[in-house]
Motif scaffolding. Structure first.
Motif, PDB file in Angstrom:
ATOM      1  N   ASN A  45       0.831  -1.215   0.000  1.00 23.17           N
ATOM      2  CA  ASN A  45       0.000   0.000   0.000  1.00 23.17           C
ATOM      3  C   ASN A  45       0.860   1.257   0.000  1.00 23.17           C
ATOM      4  OD1 ASN A  45      -2.361  -1.395  -0.064  1.00 23.17           O
ATOM      5  ND2 ASN A  45      -2.754  -1.284   2.127  1.00 23.17           N
ATOM      6  N   VAL A  65       2.495   2.688 -11.004  1.00 25.70           N
ATOM      7  CA  VAL A  65       2.771   1.391 -10.384  1.00 25.70           C
ATOM      8  C   VAL A  65       1.576   0.488 -10.672  1.00 25.70           C
ATOM      9  CG1 VAL A  65       3.080   0.185  -8.189  1.00 25.70           C
ATOM     10  CG2 VAL A  65       4.149   2.414  -8.548  1.00 25.70           C
ATOM     11  N   ALA A  66       1.840  -0.668 -11.259  1.00 25.48           N
ATOM     12  CA  ALA A  66       0.750  -1.626 -11.492  1.00 25.48           C
ATOM     13  C   ALA A  66       0.726  -2.620 -10.342  1.00 25.48           C
ATOM     14  CB  ALA A  66       0.981  -2.355 -12.805  1.00 25.48           C
ATOM     15  N   CYS A  67      -0.416  -3.262 -10.152  1.00 24.83           N
ATOM     16  CA  CYS A  67      -0.512  -4.193  -9.036  1.00 24.83           C
ATOM     17  C   CYS A  67      -1.370  -5.398  -9.392  1.00 24.83           C
ATOM     18  CB  CYS A  67      -1.093  -3.462  -7.822  1.00 24.83           C
ATOM     19  SG  CYS A  67      -0.976  -4.394  -6.309  1.00 24.83           S
ATOM     20  N   VAL A  68      -0.885  -6.561  -9.013  1.00 27.16           N
ATOM     21  CA  VAL A  68      -1.728  -7.762  -9.069  1.00 27.16           C
ATOM     22  C   VAL A  68      -2.074  -8.057  -7.621  1.00 27.16           C
ATOM     23  CG1 VAL A  68      -1.881 -10.188  -9.706  1.00 27.16           C
ATOM     24  CG2 VAL A  68      -0.584  -8.613 -11.135  1.00 27.16           C
ATOM     25  N   PHE A  69      -3.363  -7.959  -7.320  1.00 24.38           N
ATOM     26  CA  PHE A  69      -3.797  -8.043  -5.928  1.00 24.38           C
ATOM     27  C   PHE A  69      -4.013  -9.496  -5.492  1.00 24.38           C
ATOM     28  CE2 PHE A  69      -5.341  -4.138  -7.861  1.00 24.38           C
ATOM     29  CZ  PHE A  69      -4.937  -3.168  -6.954  1.00 24.38           C
ATOM     30  N   ASP A  71      -6.830 -10.529  -4.219  1.00 22.61           N
ATOM     31  CA  ASP A  71      -8.079 -10.804  -4.921  1.00 22.61           C
ATOM     32  C   ASP A  71      -7.929 -10.138  -6.299  1.00 22.61           C
ATOM     33  OD1 ASP A  71      -7.979  -8.258  -4.015  1.00 22.61           O
ATOM     34  OD2 ASP A  71      -9.714  -8.374  -2.719  1.00 22.61           O
ATOM     35  N   ARG A  73      -9.791  -8.206  -8.288  1.00 21.59           N
ATOM     36  CA  ARG A  73     -10.274  -6.831  -8.502  1.00 21.59           C
ATOM     37  C   ARG A  73     -10.529  -6.537  -9.972  1.00 21.59           C
ATOM     38  NH1 ARG A  73      -7.399  -3.333  -3.703  1.00 21.59           N
ATOM     39  NH2 ARG A  73      -7.152  -5.102  -2.332  1.00 21.59           N
ATOM     40  N   VAL A  87      -7.076   0.082 -18.395  1.00 17.34           N
ATOM     41  CA  VAL A  87      -6.028   0.670 -17.559  1.00 17.34           C
ATOM     42  C   VAL A  87      -5.039   1.539 -18.333  1.00 17.34           C
ATOM     43  CG1 VAL A  87      -6.177  -1.163 -15.828  1.00 17.34           C
ATOM     44  CG2 VAL A  87      -4.506  -1.361 -17.678  1.00 17.34           C
ATOM     45  N   GLY A 125      -5.806 -10.634 -14.450  1.00 18.21           N
ATOM     46  CA  GLY A 125      -5.217  -9.585 -13.586  1.00 18.21           C
ATOM     47  C   GLY A 125      -3.751  -9.357 -13.942  1.00 18.21           C
ATOM     48  N   ARG A 128      -3.512  -7.547 -17.271  1.00 14.74           N
ATOM     49  CA  ARG A 128      -3.862  -6.134 -17.065  1.00 14.74           C
ATOM     50  C   ARG A 128      -2.678  -5.365 -16.477  1.00 14.74           C
ATOM     51  NH1 ARG A 128      -8.643  -4.778 -12.880  1.00 14.74           N
ATOM     52  NH2 ARG A 128      -7.153  -5.694 -11.439  1.00 14.74           N
ATOM     53  N   ALA A 129      -2.015  -5.966 -15.497  1.00 10.75           N
ATOM     54  CA  ALA A 129      -0.893  -5.283 -14.840  1.00 10.75           C
ATOM     55  C   ALA A 129       0.266  -5.073 -15.811  1.00 10.75           C
ATOM     56  CB  ALA A 129      -0.447  -6.095 -13.633  1.00 10.75           C
ATOM     57  N   TYR A 132      -0.549  -2.283 -18.360  1.00  9.50           N
ATOM     58  CA  TYR A 132      -0.477  -0.923 -17.797  1.00  9.50           C
ATOM     59  C   TYR A 132       0.912  -0.317 -18.019  1.00  9.50           C
ATOM     60  CZ  TYR A 132      -0.719   2.839 -14.341  1.00  9.50           C
ATOM     61  OH  TYR A 132      -0.694   4.057 -13.707  1.00  9.50           O
TER      62      TYR A 132
ATOM     63  N   LEU B 153     -12.438  -2.173  -5.599  1.00  7.79           N
ATOM     64  CA  LEU B 153     -12.480  -1.753  -7.009  1.00  7.79           C
ATOM     65  C   LEU B 153     -12.123  -0.274  -7.127  1.00  7.79           C
ATOM     66  CD1 LEU B 153     -15.633  -3.575  -8.475  1.00  7.79           C
ATOM     67  CD2 LEU B 153     -13.230  -4.205  -8.667  1.00  7.79           C
ATOM     68  N   TYR B 160      -4.716   2.573 -10.902  1.00  4.19           N
ATOM     69  CA  TYR B 160      -4.501   2.662 -12.352  1.00  4.19           C
ATOM     70  C   TYR B 160      -4.889   4.043 -12.901  1.00  4.19           C
ATOM     71  CZ  TYR B 160      -3.413  -2.303 -12.537  1.00  4.19           C
ATOM     72  OH  TYR B 160      -2.821  -3.519 -12.364  1.00  4.19           O
TER      73      TYR B 160
END
Lengths: 228, 253
Positions: A45, A65-69, A71, A73, A87, A125, A128-129, A132, B153, B160
């Motif tokens: 975070n 900054v990209a993120c793979v969480f 969950d 999302r 994104v 996910g 997507r990251a 980005y 979300l 992003y």
């Protein structure tokens, strides 16, 4: 690239992170490993600027900054293609298709997340990251909840995509074998308040044999550090 | 997600069965009551046929549909605006929620009388009461929808760098859509009833005006026939809404 100096963070009265300093070089995968509750997600975070540290500085990365969480999302009302496309603007159709193919989702472009399995949602996910194209890709226990075989498959897929894009990745996990498979370096965090106890540099990916004595010794060393 | 079968919508057969039971009960009761109190099914069917073959019917139904469409559209737009305002800004929520709650508790008949004073004996009071009965339902539900937006979300959208309008279009609006849909259905159902009640009390045209006329002429079969038309209109509009929302349910169920 990412340079963290003397980062400390408290959540209320609880000290979560204490004097964390490390760096991630360009095109490198660094894994952070530690016991549950050691502040790994808080660290994510802070780097992604969803929270601010009490002291210390984070340098070398801008806002991208990209993120793979943990969950996925993913937007449940958007298709795989749209979830990836949204994104980054303007849309690069070729790049999206290339990433969809790389994560093995070709043919599922128009599917909604609910129509996909858990593993496929993770793949989306990840695509997507990477699409980005952030300066740093954060992965916060991305394969949590997947069975062993699927997790292994996902790790290999991640390495394949990473090799093609050579993006800097900070991979946070509590699974030792995940870290040993994907990382170039491993940082071990202590119990709360989390601080860096040890840095381990791993053999080159091409010369890495997960069944070798060297990796077995490193695995044992990490277990000793974590269990204290 | 698995859906409990007992919560599925009634099928056409279920409706036919329910209609059959009502008709049988009705026919049975006509044995005990005179036609002026409870007309026979046959007399109502004859009346219905007469209405449906009279050009004035289409004018009357057109008037009611027009009032309903204007009132409902205005009410939905105002309710949506207030709901978004209350859901998005805490200060507006604290200020507007008590007002809307008060608005909701005022009986529709009081609004009718007030609207008569303000607008006179024409179609406008009907539209007005549809608006005042629709606004609270939509506004409160949409505001409630904001509470259920997945904060993860929103966090993803922030990470992003989604613009404000992109976040609205792709995260907020789709999140509150189910709340809006159910509120819209409730507003639609009560809208028809309120429209007819308003017409009975304030005009001599539209379907409500025809019901009032039938009451003055003591024609219960006519009242029942016009009511059947209203029920038909309600189901037609409900089918239309169902069709519009079906695509969404297919993908997010």
């Amino acid at each position: 690239m990412l340079e963290m100096k003397g980062i400390s963070k408290r959540l209320g009265d609880l000290p979560v992170l204490s004097d964390i300093s490390f760096h991630v070089k360009e095109g490198e995968i660094v894994a952070i490993i530690g016991p549950s509750g050691c502040g790994k997600s808080t660290l994510i975070n802070l780097i992604s600027k969803l929270d601010i540290p009490d002291s210390g500085s984070i340098q070398g990365i801008g806002d991208s900054v990209a993120c793979v969480f943990q969950d996925d999302r993913l937007l449940p009302w958007r298709t795989v293609w749209e979830n990836i496309r949204l994104v980054r603007e303007p849309e690069d159709k070729g790049k999206i298709q290339e990433l969809i193919n790389a994560v093995g989702l070709n043919g599922f472009e128009s599917y909604y997340p609910k129509q996909l399995s858990g593993g496929m949602q993770k793949r989306c996910g990840i695509a997507r990251a990477f699409y980005y194209k952030g300066e740093l890709l954060l992965m916060d226990e991305p394969f949590q909840g997947l069975d062993y075989c699927l997790r292994h498959e996902m790790l290999l897929m991640l390495l394949k995509v990473w090799r093609a894009h050579r993006q800097s990745v900070l991979f946070v996990t509590h699974e030792i074998d995940e870290a040993l498979t994907v990382a170039g370096r491993i940082l071990i965090l202590s119990k709360r308040p989390g601080r860096i106890m040890k840095e381990i540099i791993l053999p080159d990916y091409d010369n890495r044999d997960m069944a070798s004595q060297e990796i077995t010794t490193l695995r044992q060393e990490i277990i000793t550090f974590i269990t204290g | 997600m698995m859906r409990n079968k007992s919560w599925e919508k009634p099928s056409g057969w279920d409706f036919l069965l329910a209609a059959g039971i009502i008709l049988a009960l009705w026919q049975f009761l006509t044995l005990f009551f005179p036609p002026l109190v409870l007309p026979s099914i046959k007399s109502v069917v004859i009346k219905l046929k007469e209405i449906l073959t009279t050009p004035v019917f289409y004018k009357m139904i057109g008037l009611t549909v027009e009032r309903m469409a204007i009132g409902l559209t205005s009410g939905v737009l105002v309710g949506l605006f207030l709901g978004i305002l209350m859901g998005g800004v805490g200060r507006f929520r604290r200020l507007l929620m008590p007002m809307i709650s008060i608005m909701q508790t005022v009986p529709p008949v009081s609004w009718v009388v007030l609207a008569l004073v303000w607008f006179g004996f024409n179609g406008r009071p009907v539209m007005f009461i549809i608006v005042v009965s629709t606004v609270p339902v939509i506004a409160i539900s949409v505001c409630e929808g904001f509470k259920h937006i997945d904060s993860r979300l929103l966090q993803m959208a922030r990470l992003y760098h989604f613009s404000r309008s992109k976040t609205m279009r792709h995260v907020i609006f789709p999140s509150i859509a189910p709340f809006f849909q159910s509120a819209f259905r409730i507003a639609l159902g009560s809208g028809w009833k309120i429209a007819v009640m308003g017409e009975v009390l304030t005009t001599s045209d539209g379907i409500g005006g025809m019901i009032k006329q039938a009451r003055l002429n003591i024609e219960p079969e006519s009242i029942i026939a016009w009511s059947a038309i209203i029920v038909g209109l309600f189901y037609l509009s409900d089918l239309l809404i169902d069709f519009c929302f079906r695509e969404r349910r297919k993908t997010h169920a």
